[in-house]
Design a protein around this motif. Structure first.
Motif, PDB file in Angstrom:
ATOM      1  N   LEU A   1      66.733  54.930  39.251  1.00 34.29           N
ATOM      2  CA  LEU A   1      67.952  55.336  38.561  1.00 34.29           C
ATOM      3  C   LEU A   1      67.647  55.355  37.076  1.00 34.29           C
ATOM      4  O   LEU A   1      67.014  54.442  36.537  1.00 34.29           O
ATOM      5  N   SER A   2      68.088  56.405  36.383  1.00 34.64           N
ATOM      6  CA  SER A   2      68.000  56.428  34.925  1.00 34.64           C
ATOM      7  C   SER A   2      69.306  56.968  34.367  1.00 34.64           C
ATOM      8  O   SER A   2      69.947  57.828  34.967  1.00 34.64           O
ATOM      9  N   ALA A   3      69.696  56.438  33.230  1.00 38.05           N
ATOM     10  CA  ALA A   3      70.940  56.861  32.570  1.00 38.05           C
ATOM     11  C   ALA A   3      70.709  56.899  31.078  1.00 38.05           C
ATOM     12  O   ALA A   3      69.991  56.057  30.525  1.00 38.05           O
ATOM     13  N   SER A   4      71.290  57.885  30.412  1.00 42.77           N
ATOM     14  CA  SER A   4      71.137  57.980  28.961  1.00 42.77           C
ATOM     15  C   SER A   4      72.474  58.325  28.313  1.00 42.77           C
ATOM     16  O   SER A   4      73.315  59.015  28.903  1.00 42.77           O
ATOM     17  N   VAL A   5      72.639  57.825  27.114  1.00 42.12           N
ATOM     18  CA  VAL A   5      73.837  58.129  26.319  1.00 42.12           C
ATOM     19  C   VAL A   5      73.383  58.568  24.938  1.00 42.12           C
ATOM     20  O   VAL A   5      72.283  58.225  24.481  1.00 42.12           O
ATOM     21  N   ARG A   6      74.238  59.337  24.277  1.00 38.88           N
ATOM     22  CA  ARG A   6      73.966  59.718  22.887  1.00 38.88           C
ATOM     23  C   ARG A   6      75.278  59.754  22.125  1.00 38.88           C
ATOM     24  O   ARG A   6      76.230  60.394  22.578  1.00 38.88           O
ATOM     25  N   MET A   7      75.307  59.037  21.021  1.00 40.45           N
ATOM     26  CA  MET A   7      76.505  58.938  20.190  1.00 40.45           C
ATOM     27  C   MET A   7      77.715  58.517  21.031  1.00 40.45           C
ATOM     28  O   MET A   7      78.815  59.039  20.898  1.00 40.45           O
TER      29      MET A   7
ATOM     30  N   LEU B   1      75.139  49.525  29.442  1.00 45.32           N
ATOM     31  CA  LEU B   1      74.039  48.828  28.768  1.00 45.32           C
ATOM     32  C   LEU B   1      73.399  49.726  27.707  1.00 45.32           C
ATOM     33  O   LEU B   1      73.128  49.282  26.580  1.00 45.32           O
ATOM     34  N   ALA B   2      73.174  50.987  28.065  1.00 43.31           N
ATOM     35  CA  ALA B   2      72.622  51.935  27.087  1.00 43.31           C
ATOM     36  C   ALA B   2      73.576  52.093  25.903  1.00 43.31           C
ATOM     37  O   ALA B   2      73.150  52.143  24.741  1.00 43.31           O
ATOM     38  N   SER B   3      74.882  52.143  26.181  1.00 40.98           N
ATOM     39  CA  SER B   3      75.883  52.272  25.113  1.00 40.98           C
ATOM     40  C   SER B   3      75.874  51.052  24.198  1.00 40.98           C
ATOM     41  O   SER B   3      75.964  51.187  22.967  1.00 40.98           O
ATOM     42  N   ASP B   4      75.772  49.856  24.791  1.00 39.22           N
ATOM     43  CA  ASP B   4      75.721  48.630  23.986  1.00 39.22           C
ATOM     44  C   ASP B   4      74.517  48.646  23.053  1.00 39.22           C
ATOM     45  O   ASP B   4      74.611  48.239  21.886  1.00 39.22           O
TER      46      ASP B   4
END
Length: 451
Positions: A47-53, A141-144
């Motif tokens: 599983l992979s997840a990414s966020v931007r801004m 977690l990515a957002s944090d």
């Protein structure tokens, strides 16, 4: 971070299934007339997840399976691969490999490692630590992480995103000597890339953490703050004058210097006579205090393996001792080409350590006095045949052991033979996030092309 697994991946069941398939493939190869066969099978789920801004960019699941099949007809070799484990696909893939072998050129060095060299004991290396993080939690977690970086300084004005990944898999290798070895493992990571601005200048930098066990990763907030600090530190970059200066490679880029050594002493480079270290076995190539050694069977380490890609048991060994090159990196095939013995390194080295003698990074900066502290390298200007080294670099100028200002748009150059001999110190600030474990490396002098 180390919550229990919620995945459907069953390591014992998948390991058993892949072992059975490998046995079936070996039997099919024999049925089709192959003199010998070896099979590498793998299954990866993640599983992979990414966020931007602060916005979700991607959430991806992957499930990949593959079989690499190599057959030998005498000293002719043929290879084919498939991702399909059905009976028909296996039969067809083995047939394709046999057809290739039938028409391949003879190679007296081709073939399996000798039967008496096969690994007989495969220790448990504790590489499997499922995380079971849910997609929503990965996004959070990515957002944090990203938020912590963006909040760390008002000079952080943008982001290239933060990513979380969690992967687990199974590897099986078997051959017609009757050897079948397997391992299950996990790998989890968290990273963020931030963009800073000061006046008209913009800079980008990053940080990441990776581990077999999610509980061993750095906290998300710390990863974000480190990325922000690194980005802000780069603002205000200046050129420096051309000259010859000491160069300190930060631990995270120093591993690249060691990887060039590995390329030069690998069997494939040597039998092709494309290495600047040809015929250097037994010669001093580093200072006499330096040691480079492999510890392939460390528990939970990122580079650990109990057997190599030929089925030989991995073992601890020195490649460099007292500055002297003790052995090459050899698979069964490259060893035969060179008239030597395999070092059980088919597939490369595992957990390579560089000895230290210089204290922490601040101690090395003081030891350097005045020079360039390199934290980023760019370009591919390394010639393994000649040892010539020329790369774009970024980092910091140091005066009297103290960082004075960032440096950008410079090139550092030398020859790896001279650079290795002129290593003054290796720090104890080891970067544990990869397969090459070294601290910062101080080289006495290199050419610096600046303004």
């Amino acid at each position: 971070m180390g919550e229990k697994s919620k995945t459907s991946f069953n390591p014992q069941a998948e390991e058993t299934r892949l072992k059975t398939l490998v046995s079936d493939i070996l039997a099919e190869a024999k049925k089709q007339g192959a003199d010998a066969c070896e099979v590498g099978a793998s299954l990866d789920e993640g599983l992979s997840a990414s966020v931007r801004m602060g916005e979700v960019e991607t959430v991806e699941f992957n499930l990949d399976q593959g079989f690499g099949i190599t057959v030998y007809q005498g000293i002719r070799k043929g290879s084919a691969s498939t991702s399909d484990s059905s009976k028909g696909a296996i039969v067809d893939t083995v047939k394709a490999a046999c057809n290739i072998a039938r028409y391949a050129s003879e190679d007296p060095c081709a073939g399996l490692a000798d039967a008496d060299q096969m690994a007989t004991e495969l220790p448990e290396l504790d590489l499997y630590h499922p995380w079971g993080i849910e997609p929503n939690d990965a996004v959070a977690l990515a957002s944090d992480c990203e938020r912590a970086g963006r909040d760390a300084s008002d000079k952080i004005i943008n982001s290239d995103g933060a990513s979380v990944s969690s992967h687990q898999g199974c590897r099986v290798y078997g051959n017609s000597h009757g050897f079948i070895g397997s391992s299950v493992s996990t790998r989890h990571s968290l990273s963020v890339v931030l963009i800073g601005q000061q006046h008209e200048e913009m800079q980008r930098d990053y940080w990441y953490t990776v581990a077999r066990n999610a509980s061993d990763m750095e906290p998300a907030v710390e990863v974000g703050r480190k990325a922000a600090q690194r980005t802000v530190n780069r603002l205000g970059g200046q050129q420096v004058e051309t000259g010859r200066v000491p160069v300190l490679f930060a631990a995270e880029v120093a591993s690249g210097l060691v990887s060039h050594l590995l390329g030069a002493i690998s069997g494939s480079s040597l039998y092709r006579q494309s290495s600047f270290l040809l015929d250097h076995l037994g010669q001093q190539i580093f200072p006499d205090w330096l040691r480079i050694h492999e510890q392939p069977q460390l528990k939970q380490a990122l580079g650990s393996a109990s057997f190599d890609n030929d089925g030989l048991a991995t073992r601890a060994k020195d490649f460099v001792s007292a500055g002297v090159l003790q052995r090459y990196i050899l698979s069964t095939y490259s060893a035969r080409k060179l008239g030597m013995e395999s070092t059980a390194n088919a597939g490369g080295v595992n957990n390579l350590f560089v000895s230290d003698n210089g204290g922490d990074q601040s101690a090395l900066l003081k030891q350097m006095g005045t020079g360039l502290f390199v934290t980023e390298l760019m370009g591919q200007g390394v010639n393994i045949v000649t040892g010539d080294y020329s790369r774009g670099a970024g980092g910091f100028w140091v005066e009297n052991g103290v960082i004075t200002h960032p440096v950008s748009e410079v090139t550092i150059a030398g020859n790896l033979k001279d650079m290795y001999r002129n290593i003054v110190a290796v720090g104890n600030d080891v970067d544990h996030r990869g397969n090459i474990l070294t601290g910062s490396i101080l080289v006495e002098e290199m050419a610096l092309a600046g303004s």
